[in-house]
Design an enzyme around this catalytic site. Sequence first.
Site, short mmCIF file in Angstrom:
data_model
loop_
_atom_site.label_atom_id
_atom_site.label_comp_id
_atom_site.label_asym_id
_atom_site.label_seq_id
_atom_site.Cartn_x
_atom_site.Cartn_y
_atom_site.Cartn_z
N THR A 159 0.86 -1.18 0.00
CA THR A 159 0.00 0.00 0.00
C THR A 159 0.91 1.24 0.00
O THR A 159 1.35 1.68 -1.05
CB THR A 159 -0.97 0.00 1.20
N LYS B 123 3.85 -6.98 4.10
CA LYS B 123 3.60 -5.59 3.75
C LYS B 123 3.33 -4.84 5.04
O LYS B 123 2.83 -5.39 6.02
CB LYS B 123 2.43 -5.44 2.78
N THR C 42 1.21 -7.11 13.08
CA THR C 42 1.12 -5.68 12.80
C THR C 42 1.20 -5.38 11.31
O THR C 42 1.69 -4.33 10.92
CB THR C 42 2.27 -4.94 13.51
N GLU D 251 6.46 4.77 7.36
CA GLU D 251 6.05 6.01 6.71
C GLU D 251 6.77 7.23 7.28
O GLU D 251 6.70 7.51 8.46
CB GLU D 251 4.54 6.19 6.88
N ASN E 253 0.10 10.79 6.28
CA ASN E 253 -1.12 10.29 6.90
C ASN E 253 -2.27 11.29 6.89
O ASN E 253 -3.42 10.91 7.09
CB ASN E 253 -0.83 9.82 8.32
N SER F 205 -6.87 10.61 0.27
CA SER F 205 -7.04 11.29 -1.02
C SER F 205 -5.93 10.95 -1.99
O SER F 205 -5.97 11.38 -3.13
CB SER F 205 -7.09 12.81 -0.81
#
Length: 383
Positions: free
Chosen positions: A146, A168, A179, A259, A378, A383
């Site tokens: 993702t 992933k 997790t 991230e 995040n 969007s």
Amino acid sequence: MSVTAAKGFRAAGIAAGIKESGNPDLALVVNDGPRLAAAGVFTSNRVKAAPVLWSEQVIKGGQVSAVVLNSGGANACTGPQGFQDTHATAEKVAGTLDLNAGEVAVASTGLIGVTLPMDKLLPGVETAAAALSAHGGEKAAIAIKTTDSVHKTAVAEGAGWTVGGMAKGAGMLAPGLATMLVVLTTDADVPAPDLDKALREATRLTFDRVDSDGCMSTNDTVLLLASGAAGVTPQYAEFADAVRQVCDDLARQLIGDAEGASKDIHIEVIGAADEDDAVEVGRSIARNNLLKCAIHGEDPNWGRVLSAIGTTSAAFEPDRLNVAINDVWVCKNGSVGEDRDLVDMRYREVRITADLAAGSASAVIWANDLTADYVHENSAYSS
């Protein structure tokens, strides 16, 4: 270097059109046997996605013949329709490959609260089934990404047998049995109870000690499948060690791809009265946002480590606490230690050692710094 490193498995990864980007978004892993043994661990979040609820029931039977995974949609908080869609996905895999739907595990990842485009997913199952290959592990690993910037695979070799895996995960990385989405495979001939024991112990020491952002997902799934195709039954301890090695490798890759992160934080708690205390303290340090910001700014602010320790129920005396950052003991006996200017924080990995001086137990937790990039990613994710 993936789920097809072990004999007896085929995999595929294709673009079914679930993602608007057109990137790969559907993976299929099939166990061709002769053994179909399986074990799994799942999120302990009380809000569970439909595929988790389905796969928890499948795993109770101790056999899994196939796993179908999609990215681009979590199918979480989607009501009865979401569970019907999961059931339909398993039935489609079973019908296409002549399997029992009750032995098909399902996993999904992506945005919560959005139903899956079944008009794209179900035809995609047929496409993936046609693409199944003993060399398809890497494509499967790519299809489950993702916000991951890279796909994640690992392998460990035994004496005539193999454990492989793919994972992933880049956000919502916090403990709760698992997790992320992970599929592990082995061609060793191992019964389901031993798979379950080995997987739970490995998860406890690896995935359950990854605490990147303190946020627990609704979809966390870790599966271990055994084909028995190697015709070898290893000693349990040797097998369990191989499973742990693969899980540890994948867990480190998850932290390295978290991230927005610019630092990987290795938190080792030593001198604890017991392991539970060590884990609690490590978790508290990992989730201290002030400390995470300081690490991002390359500031060895050891006071924030002590503050985090002080919020726990662990056994310790404040005036006996010691803290090292990158091997410089900046805090000794709860007070000023070595010169903090000696701490070199230029590199990606930052090591924090917290000595509770209360016993001989220890634990390691992995975390990341808190960055503006993490906030941006995040805040713009949906969007």
